[in-house]
Design an enzyme around this catalytic site. Sequence first.
Site, short mmCIF file in Angstrom:
data_model
loop_
_atom_site.label_atom_id
_atom_site.label_comp_id
_atom_site.label_asym_id
_atom_site.label_seq_id
_atom_site.Cartn_x
_atom_site.Cartn_y
_atom_site.Cartn_z
N HIS A 1 3.00 6.03 10.57
CA HIS A 1 2.78 6.32 9.15
C HIS A 1 3.90 5.85 8.22
O HIS A 1 4.17 6.46 7.19
CB HIS A 1 2.51 7.82 8.93
CG HIS A 1 1.50 8.04 7.83
ND1 HIS A 1 1.05 9.27 7.43
CD2 HIS A 1 0.88 7.12 7.02
CE1 HIS A 1 0.20 9.12 6.44
NE2 HIS A 1 0.07 7.84 6.17
N HIS B 1 -2.67 17.98 12.48
CA HIS B 1 -3.29 17.40 11.28
C HIS B 1 -4.79 17.36 11.52
O HIS B 1 -5.23 16.99 12.61
CB HIS B 1 -2.72 15.98 11.10
CG HIS B 1 -3.04 15.34 9.78
ND1 HIS B 1 -4.32 15.01 9.41
CD2 HIS B 1 -2.23 14.95 8.76
CE1 HIS B 1 -4.27 14.44 8.21
NE2 HIS B 1 -3.02 14.39 7.80
N LYS C 1 1.57 22.65 2.72
CA LYS C 1 1.70 21.19 2.64
C LYS C 1 1.37 20.71 1.24
O LYS C 1 0.40 21.18 0.64
CB LYS C 1 0.73 20.55 3.64
CG LYS C 1 0.60 19.04 3.49
CD LYS C 1 -0.37 18.46 4.49
CE LYS C 1 -0.57 16.96 4.30
NZ LYS C 1 -1.33 16.35 5.39
N CYS D 1 3.32 13.68 4.80
CA CYS D 1 3.68 12.88 5.98
C CYS D 1 4.63 11.70 5.76
O CYS D 1 5.71 11.67 6.33
CB CYS D 1 2.41 12.32 6.63
SG CYS D 1 1.37 13.60 7.34
N ASP E 1 6.49 18.10 10.54
CA ASP E 1 6.77 17.14 9.45
C ASP E 1 6.60 17.71 8.05
O ASP E 1 7.11 17.17 7.08
CB ASP E 1 5.90 15.88 9.60
CG ASP E 1 4.45 16.10 9.20
OD1 ASP E 1 3.94 17.22 9.35
OD2 ASP E 1 3.82 15.13 8.73
N ASN E 2 5.83 18.79 7.93
CA ASN E 2 5.66 19.49 6.64
C ASN E 2 4.87 20.76 6.90
O ASN E 2 4.45 21.02 8.03
CB ASN E 2 4.97 18.61 5.58
CG ASN E 2 3.68 17.95 6.04
OD1 ASN E 2 3.62 16.74 6.21
ND2 ASN E 2 2.66 18.74 6.29
N SER F 1 -2.49 8.52 9.63
CA SER F 1 -3.07 9.83 9.95
C SER F 1 -4.43 9.71 10.63
O SER F 1 -5.18 8.76 10.41
CB SER F 1 -3.21 10.66 8.67
OG SER F 1 -1.95 10.90 8.14
N ASP G 1 2.59 17.49 13.36
CA ASP G 1 2.05 17.08 12.06
C ASP G 1 1.32 18.23 11.38
O ASP G 1 0.29 18.70 11.89
CB ASP G 1 1.10 15.88 12.28
CG ASP G 1 0.84 15.13 10.99
OD1 ASP G 1 1.19 15.64 9.91
OD2 ASP G 1 0.29 14.02 11.07
N ASP G 2 1.83 18.68 10.26
CA ASP G 2 1.20 19.76 9.47
C ASP G 2 1.20 21.11 10.19
O ASP G 2 0.33 21.95 9.95
CB ASP G 2 -0.26 19.42 9.09
CG ASP G 2 -0.38 18.22 8.16
OD1 ASP G 2 0.65 17.63 7.83
OD2 ASP G 2 -1.51 17.88 7.79
N ARG H 1 8.56 11.50 7.06
CA ARG H 1 8.94 10.68 8.22
C ARG H 1 10.01 9.66 7.86
O ARG H 1 10.91 9.37 8.65
CB ARG H 1 7.70 9.97 8.78
CG ARG H 1 6.86 10.89 9.63
CD ARG H 1 5.38 10.55 9.63
NE ARG H 1 4.65 11.80 9.80
CZ ARG H 1 4.23 12.27 10.97
NH1 ARG H 1 4.39 11.55 12.06
NH2 ARG H 1 3.63 13.44 11.05
N LYS I 1 2.20 9.21 16.12
CA LYS I 1 1.88 8.71 14.77
C LYS I 1 3.10 8.10 14.08
O LYS I 1 4.17 8.69 14.06
CB LYS I 1 1.33 9.89 13.96
CG LYS I 1 1.16 9.64 12.48
CD LYS I 1 0.44 10.80 11.83
CE LYS I 1 0.71 10.88 10.35
NZ LYS I 1 -0.01 12.00 9.73
MG MG Z 1 2.06 15.96 7.99
#
Ligand code: MG
Length: 469
Positions: free
Chosen positions: A142, A238, A311, A83, A290-291, A165, A43-44, A87, A140
């Site tokens: 989301h 994240h 992001k 996010c 994810d980003n 998150s 994540d991130d 996803r 996660k």
């Molecule tokens: Mg993310």
Amino acid sequence: MKTRIFSKKSIALLALAVGLVQFASAQRKDGIERPNFILIFTDDQGYGDLGTYGNPTIKTPNIDRLALEGQKWTNFYVAANVCTPSRAGLLTGRLPIRSGMQGEKKRVLFPDSKGGLPSSEITIAALLKQKGYHTGIIGKWHLGSQPQFLPTKHGFDYYYGIPYSNDMDRVDSIPYVKAITEPKNEYFQVPLLRNEEVIEKPAIQNTLTERYTKEAVAFIAKNKGEPFFLYLAHSMPHVPLFANDKFKGKSARGIYGDVIEEIDWSVGEIVEALKKQGLDKNTYVVFVSDNGPWKIFKELGGSSGPLYGAKGNSYEGGVRVPAIFWGPERVKPGQVTEIGSTLDVLATFAHLAHANLPKDRVYDGYDLTPVLSGKEQKSPREEMFYYHASQLVAVRKGAFKLSFYSNSEFAYPDQLSKTEQPKLFNLNEDIGEANDIAEKYPELVKELIKLAEDHSKTVVPVISQLDIP
Ligand code: MG
């Protein structure tokens, strides 16, 4: 005199039972070999945060080994720059705008959001389940925290993780910046769920990566006899950043590096578990983020490496991510500079699992199997559409990217502004999107505008799940 041990009736019943078991087993296996899939989603995490992608400080030997033994993709994109829509794109193989998993007022889902991934959407898990796969998500979600949107309603047999998150559900009395820069578990009220039940609140975040890993290893052991799909969606890096005591303070890159090094340890544990269970030759492991990195948090956010952006925007740094495919004797080792996307994961897994895609909807993915196996060098994907919420902001074909909008490098939460003239970049020669060459190639600009227009015609507006009041 012969003694009859079994009556004719009991023999007949036994034969019937054996027949039923064989029938069930044939139904389950139908004679077709199906590989396992483990999809690790961070994540991130930025393009520049792994050793194999050039990070000079953070040590990631396990992930680097995956890249060395498998395929490292360097032009791989997520479906969106934040996010929730990212996803949704990954799990459905469809751009988020087709499922309503993007929003204008809200960029992601929040704990009080009423919407979620519509039940009409078919996730990778739901698709594979139809082929006898055991499916689990650890980490996660989301994609909707209301009961009807949970993973167990979207094809997953098992869920262990947080529903949104790790910076959400903050305690009101703690200012956001303090909660992020000096995080404590009790500053947040994020629940930890097992299936549909809350088992911990607040989730103790500094042991989450370790517990996710233990859950993943147990899932592998439990399901070793049948094909499985495991989606391991880490909550980190994240913000707020939490690392286990074993990793805290160990990396030269500070807490962000500690967190990445713990995720790297986790990858090593999973590969080890596959080897121990004798599943390494029958399993694909995919590692993706994810980003892009959340750079507004400065040293608490990651690095885009040579890419511009972060992001929240659709410069390369926001949406181009590290992507590694590993599968001994299945994936031909090497670096792939062709274009790929998380939108392709569903079509690729479906092909490998001998599952057909439904014909009643538009898919945005391609089957990458020919490239993974080494049969083809050229990716079936030649283009990429970049969205910012519902807005198509850029389009790429081959080396060329045409941008219709601009925003600041850190972008989030800045507004977009439409450029007077679209800007053209040759990403092969100008990875940092610094030199606009639109004036030099007017025909190419026209071609890319047409590509964007043709694409937009395929988008049918649906209600935004994120903006439901
Ligand atoms: Mg993310």
